[in-house]
Enzyme design. Structure first.
Site, short mmCIF file in Angstrom:
data_model
loop_
_atom_site.label_atom_id
_atom_site.label_comp_id
_atom_site.label_asym_id
_atom_site.label_seq_id
_atom_site.Cartn_x
_atom_site.Cartn_y
_atom_site.Cartn_z
N HIS A 102 0.82 -1.21 0.00
CA HIS A 102 0.00 0.00 0.00
C HIS A 102 0.85 1.26 0.00
O HIS A 102 0.55 2.22 -0.69
CB HIS A 102 -0.96 0.00 1.19
CG HIS A 102 -1.91 1.15 1.15
ND1 HIS A 102 -1.57 2.42 1.51
CD2 HIS A 102 -3.20 1.20 0.77
CE1 HIS A 102 -2.61 3.22 1.37
NE2 HIS A 102 -3.61 2.50 0.92
N ASN A 103 1.91 1.31 0.76
CA ASN A 103 2.87 2.43 0.81
C ASN A 103 2.41 3.67 1.56
O ASN A 103 3.21 4.58 1.75
CB ASN A 103 3.33 2.86 -0.58
CG ASN A 103 4.17 1.83 -1.27
OD1 ASN A 103 4.85 1.05 -0.62
ND2 ASN A 103 4.12 1.80 -2.58
N ASP A 104 1.14 3.78 1.94
CA ASP A 104 0.70 4.99 2.64
C ASP A 104 -0.47 4.70 3.56
O ASP A 104 -1.54 5.28 3.45
CB ASP A 104 0.34 6.07 1.61
CG ASP A 104 0.28 7.46 2.22
OD1 ASP A 104 0.83 7.66 3.33
OD2 ASP A 104 -0.33 8.35 1.60
N ILE A 105 -0.25 3.79 4.51
CA ILE A 105 -1.30 3.40 5.45
C ILE A 105 -1.32 4.42 6.59
O ILE A 105 -0.33 4.58 7.31
CB ILE A 105 -1.05 1.98 6.01
CG1 ILE A 105 -0.98 0.99 4.86
CG2 ILE A 105 -2.14 1.61 7.00
CD1 ILE A 105 -0.38 -0.32 5.23
N ASN A 109 -6.18 7.68 5.07
CA ASN A 109 -6.39 6.82 3.91
C ASN A 109 -7.23 5.59 4.22
O ASN A 109 -7.38 4.72 3.36
CB ASN A 109 -5.04 6.39 3.33
CG ASN A 109 -4.33 7.54 2.65
OD1 ASN A 109 -4.96 8.52 2.28
ND2 ASN A 109 -3.04 7.44 2.53
#
Length: 111
Positions: A102-105, A109
């Site tokens: 995911h890279n941006d939890i 978000n």
């Protein structure tokens, strides 16, 4: 529907647009109830900006972001936290089975 638009003040490079487009295309094959899949990627001409601004069209989530729910309710009870964590973990496990990260939890978000 909801629009996710990069700020006109952001430094929008062709590399950034390519990354957003690639992310959009990679999510099109996903099918999990815990993931929001974008419906459309495009670029719009915006006054004051020399280059078109990239945007994503997604389904609208009435409850909004988890961060908003935490602010509105001044925190969450343990049962709600557990439910959210189970749903997020299931979505992340699905992504990992698809060899994706995911890279941006973060609460902003999680809808």
């Amino acid at each position: 529907l909801a629009l996710k638009i990069l700020s006109a003040e952001s430094e929008i490079t062709s590399d950034l647009v390519d990354i957003i487009r690639a992310d959009y295309l990679s999510t099109m094959r996903l099918d999990h109830p815990g993931l929001l899949r974008p419906r459309h990627f495009g670029k719009a001409d915006v006054s004051g900006s020399s280059d078109p601004i990239p945007y994503l069209v997604m389904d609208y989530c009435e409850g909004g972001a988890l961060s908003k729910q935490i602010r509105v309710h001044k925190g969450l009870d343990e049962h709600t936290i557990a439910q959210v964590l189970v749903q997020v973990a299931a979505a992340l496990a699905y992504l990992h089975r698809k060899n994706m990260l995911h890279n941006d939890i973060k609460p902003d978000n999680i809808l």
